[in-house]
Design a protein around this motif. Structure first.
Motif, mmCIF file in Angstrom:
data_model
loop_
_atom_site.group_PDB
_atom_site.id
_atom_site.type_symbol
_atom_site.label_atom_id
_atom_site.label_comp_id
_atom_site.label_asym_id
_atom_site.label_seq_id
_atom_site.Cartn_x
_atom_site.Cartn_y
_atom_site.Cartn_z
ATOM 1 N N VAL A 1 0.848 -1.199 0.000
ATOM 2 C CA VAL A 1 0.000 0.000 0.000
ATOM 3 C C VAL A 1 0.881 1.246 0.000
ATOM 4 C CG1 VAL A 1 -1.756 1.272 1.295
ATOM 5 C CG2 VAL A 1 -1.832 -1.236 1.223
ATOM 6 N N GLN A 2 1.886 1.255 0.899
ATOM 7 C CA GLN A 2 2.774 2.429 0.971
ATOM 8 C C GLN A 2 3.587 2.562 -0.316
ATOM 9 O OE1 GLN A 2 5.238 2.643 4.462
ATOM 10 N NE2 GLN A 2 3.511 3.083 5.788
ATOM 11 N N ARG A 3 4.083 1.453 -0.811
ATOM 12 C CA ARG A 3 4.955 1.498 -1.985
ATOM 13 C C ARG A 3 4.180 2.047 -3.201
ATOM 14 N NH1 ARG A 3 10.519 -0.507 -3.208
ATOM 15 N NH2 ARG A 3 10.543 -0.534 -5.443
ATOM 16 N N ARG A 4 2.947 1.550 -3.380
ATOM 17 C CA ARG A 4 2.132 2.010 -4.522
ATOM 18 C C ARG A 4 1.854 3.508 -4.443
ATOM 19 N NH1 ARG A 4 -0.752 -2.875 -4.589
ATOM 20 N NH2 ARG A 4 -2.265 -2.067 -3.117
ATOM 21 N N MET A 5 1.724 3.984 -3.232
ATOM 22 C CA MET A 5 1.436 5.399 -3.008
ATOM 23 C C MET A 5 2.603 6.296 -3.464
ATOM 24 S SD MET A 5 0.306 6.515 0.796
ATOM 25 C CE MET A 5 -0.963 5.337 1.091
ATOM 26 N N LEU A 6 3.820 5.758 -3.326
ATOM 27 C CA LEU A 6 5.010 6.590 -3.543
ATOM 28 C C LEU A 6 5.643 6.420 -4.923
ATOM 29 C CD1 LEU A 6 6.641 6.059 -0.054
ATOM 30 C CD2 LEU A 6 5.369 8.045 -0.832
ATOM 31 N N ILE B 1 -0.742 14.839 1.835
ATOM 32 C CA ILE B 1 -1.782 15.405 2.714
ATOM 33 C C ILE B 1 -3.085 15.549 1.922
ATOM 34 C CG2 ILE B 1 -2.520 17.492 3.947
ATOM 35 C CD1 ILE B 1 0.389 17.882 4.824
ATOM 36 N N ALA B 2 -2.976 16.140 0.722
ATOM 37 C CA ALA B 2 -4.193 16.419 -0.056
ATOM 38 C C ALA B 2 -4.849 15.134 -0.558
ATOM 39 C CB ALA B 2 -3.845 17.345 -1.231
ATOM 40 N N GLU B 3 -4.002 14.216 -1.073
ATOM 41 C CA GLU B 3 -4.578 13.064 -1.786
ATOM 42 C C GLU B 3 -4.823 11.843 -0.906
ATOM 43 O OE1 GLU B 3 -1.855 12.521 -5.023
ATOM 44 O OE2 GLU B 3 -2.082 14.637 -5.577
ATOM 45 N N ARG B 4 -4.114 11.725 0.208
ATOM 46 C CA ARG B 4 -4.233 10.512 1.024
ATOM 47 C C ARG B 4 -4.687 10.780 2.455
ATOM 48 N NH1 ARG B 4 -3.416 6.240 -2.681
ATOM 49 N NH2 ARG B 4 -2.058 7.128 -4.266
ATOM 50 N N PHE B 5 -4.157 11.869 3.048
ATOM 51 C CA PHE B 5 -4.484 12.133 4.453
ATOM 52 C C PHE B 5 -5.910 12.679 4.574
ATOM 53 C CE2 PHE B 5 -4.581 15.282 7.941
ATOM 54 C CZ PHE B 5 -4.445 14.419 9.008
ATOM 55 N N ARG B 6 -6.228 13.694 3.755
ATOM 56 C CA ARG B 6 -7.569 14.298 3.869
ATOM 57 C C ARG B 6 -8.682 13.305 3.562
ATOM 58 N NH1 ARG B 6 -7.101 19.517 5.407
ATOM 59 N NH2 ARG B 6 -5.403 20.750 4.549
ATOM 60 N N PRO B 7 -8.539 12.465 2.523
ATOM 61 C CA PRO B 7 -9.603 11.469 2.301
ATOM 62 C C PRO B 7 -9.620 10.347 3.348
ATOM 63 C CG PRO B 7 -8.257 11.758 0.311
ATOM 64 C CD PRO B 7 -7.556 12.462 1.418
ATOM 65 N N GLY B 8 -8.657 10.350 4.273
ATOM 66 C CA GLY B 8 -8.681 9.357 5.352
ATOM 67 C C GLY B 8 -7.985 8.040 5.016
ATOM 68 N N GLU B 9 -7.216 8.018 3.900
ATOM 69 C CA GLU B 9 -6.526 6.777 3.528
ATOM 70 C C GLU B 9 -5.242 6.568 4.323
ATOM 71 O OE1 GLU B 9 -5.466 6.331 -0.641
ATOM 72 O OE2 GLU B 9 -7.345 7.348 -1.123
ATOM 73 N N LEU B 10 -4.692 7.660 4.839
ATOM 74 C CA LEU B 10 -3.377 7.617 5.484
ATOM 75 C C LEU B 10 -3.454 8.398 6.782
ATOM 76 C CD1 LEU B 10 -0.355 6.857 4.904
ATOM 77 C CD2 LEU B 10 -0.121 9.074 3.808
ATOM 78 N N GLY B 11 -3.045 7.744 7.900
ATOM 79 C CA GLY B 11 -3.069 8.429 9.189
ATOM 80 C C GLY B 11 -1.901 9.402 9.312
ATOM 81 N N ARG B 12 -2.031 10.304 10.271
ATOM 82 C CA ARG B 12 -1.006 11.339 10.423
ATOM 83 C C ARG B 12 0.334 10.759 10.882
ATOM 84 N NH1 ARG B 12 -2.210 17.188 12.983
ATOM 85 N NH2 ARG B 12 -0.115 17.666 13.693
#
Ligand code: HEM
Length: 393
Positions: A91-96, A208-219
């Motif tokens: 999940v993390q790898r695909r994100m980056l 922050i915009a694409e993953r954190f705000r939609p709730g896919e990624l915690g702080r």
């Protein structure tokens, strides 16, 4: 008596001499860690590749049986990506991945060249004819580049470079490493807080915009990813730049070759990556039994894959101890192999090609100011490199 591991280098640009003895025991050998635990050290090239794609070897550093190579590793919480197994790792790898493609990195090349040239021009304009290239070139180039990529202010570089050093140098105690990693996570937490109100350009802002705000990624997870990218993004490349310059100054005919042919810079960098193998401490734990090369790695066994050994395998790289910028070194394992293979490799290659070529061309009279024996080596269990690089021109 089993040999102890990790081993330290005698010369900063050659693997520890102890690796030859390990290799004589076959592609896998038993070693002892500082805490008394035994582990496997894999020196064979084919076995290293085979094991790095074997899902039965775990990278999960939160497992209680994950080995501790040096005390500082028990504390430094580098858990993002490299310390995770699938499916969380995927999940993390695909994100980056999209931020580190060849295309994306090529778009950064002009900015990288600007940073490199500015640093060299500052040296030339200083009126001095001597410098320590670690703080004046090798460190600031990748630090500036990763700051721009992430959206971290470069003005904070002294803080994060110092914390990284405390976290990654094998001589740090577990307490020092824990304090340093804690300070870096807090730094990123504050940076994220500030960017919630005022986004900056860069990967942290995008996440922050694409993953954190939609709730896919915690702080907390976001802070730990950003911290790992910052640390991995500057420290390894800085060591590689400094050690490459030193190695080229010790092999002047190879330096001339690089200076004469910018198109050959790509191959030159591959050979330097193979030859130097600065990130020489790949580590795993067996999640179940694995039969390999006549041995059985038992569930719970610690496994180390010192890629500096695999990258000097004569059957794969003829005359492996000879630096030959003209050889085809592709296939080296300096960026690892398999699902954890370095995500920043395209970026590191671009930085190295530009930094080494521009330095060779713009400072043709560059020489070491002290014999290499006086520069020392980093203890085993650290990213390999040198702490200072005194030169004259
Ligand atoms: C010459 C410089 C570099 C070297 C030699 C290097 C080496 C490595 C190696 C050997 C691994 C695999 C670790 C393992 O399998 O346990 C790795 C993973 C990684 N590297 Fe690099 N690296 C370099 C530069 C960079 C840069 C510039 C970045 C980021 C911008 C970066 C980010 C990462 C990340 C995020 C991982 C973990 C990938 C994953 O687990 O999926 N590295 N690196």
């Amino acid at each position: 008596m089993l040999p102890t591991f990790p081993m330290s280098r005698q010369c900063p640009y050659h693997p520890p001499s102890g690796y030859d003895a390990l290799r004589q025991d076959g592609p896998l050998a038993k070693v002892r860690l500082y805490d008394g635990r035994t582990a496997w050290a894999v020196t064979g090239y084919a076995e290293t590749r085979q094991l790095l794609v074997d899902p039965r070897l775990s990278s999960d550093r939160s497992r209680p049986d994950f080995p501790v190579l040096v005390p500082r590793m028990a504390a430094a919480k580098l858990v993002a990506l490299v310390g995770m197994d699938p499916p969380e790792h995927d999940v993390q790898r695909r994100m980056l991945i999209p931020s580190f493609t060849v295309k994306r990195v090529n778009s950064l090349r002009p900015a990288i060249r600007r940073t490199v040239v500015e640093r060299i021009e500052a040296l030339l304009a200083s009126g001095r004819r001597e410098a320590d290239l670690v703080p004046e070139f090798a460190l600031p180039v990748p630090s500036t580049v990763i700051c721009e990529l992430l959206g971290v202010p470069y003005t904070d570089h002294e803080f994060f470079e110092e914390q990284t050093r405390r976290m990654l140098l094998a001589t740090s105690t577990a307490e020092e490493a824990a304090a340093a990693s804690g300070a870096l996570v807090r730094y990123f937490d504050e940076l994220i807080e500030a960017q919630l109100d005022e986004p900056r350009e860069g990967l942290v802002g995008e996440l922050i915009a694409e993953r954190f705000r939609p709730g896919e990624l915690g702080r907390e997870e976001l802070a730990s990813i950003a911290m790992f990218l910052l640390v991995a993004g500057h420290e390894t490349t800085a060591n590689m730049i400094a050690l490459s310059v030193l190695t080229l100054l010790e092999h002047p005919e190879q330096l001339d070759r690089l200076r004469a042919d910018e198109k050959g810079a790509g191959d030159a960098v591959e050979e330097l990556l193979r030859f130097l193998s600065v990130a020489d401490e790949l580590q795993r734990v067996a999640a179940s039994d694995i039969e390999i090369a006549g041995h059985v790695i038992r569930e719970g066994d610690a496994v180390y894959l010192p890629n500096a050994a695999a990258n000097r395998t004569p059957e794969v790289f003829p005359d492996p101890d000879v630096l030959d910028l003209g050889r085809s070194a592709r296939g080296h394992l300096a960026f690892g192999y398999g699902i954890h293979q370095c995500i920043g490799q395209n970026l590191a290659r671009a930085e190295l090609e530009i930094a080494l070529y521009e330095l060779a061309v713009r400072l043709p009279g560059l020489r070491l100011a002290e014999p290499v024996e006086q520069l020392g080596t980093k203890p085993g269990g650290s990213v390999q490199g040198i702490l200072r690089l005194p030169v004259v021109w």
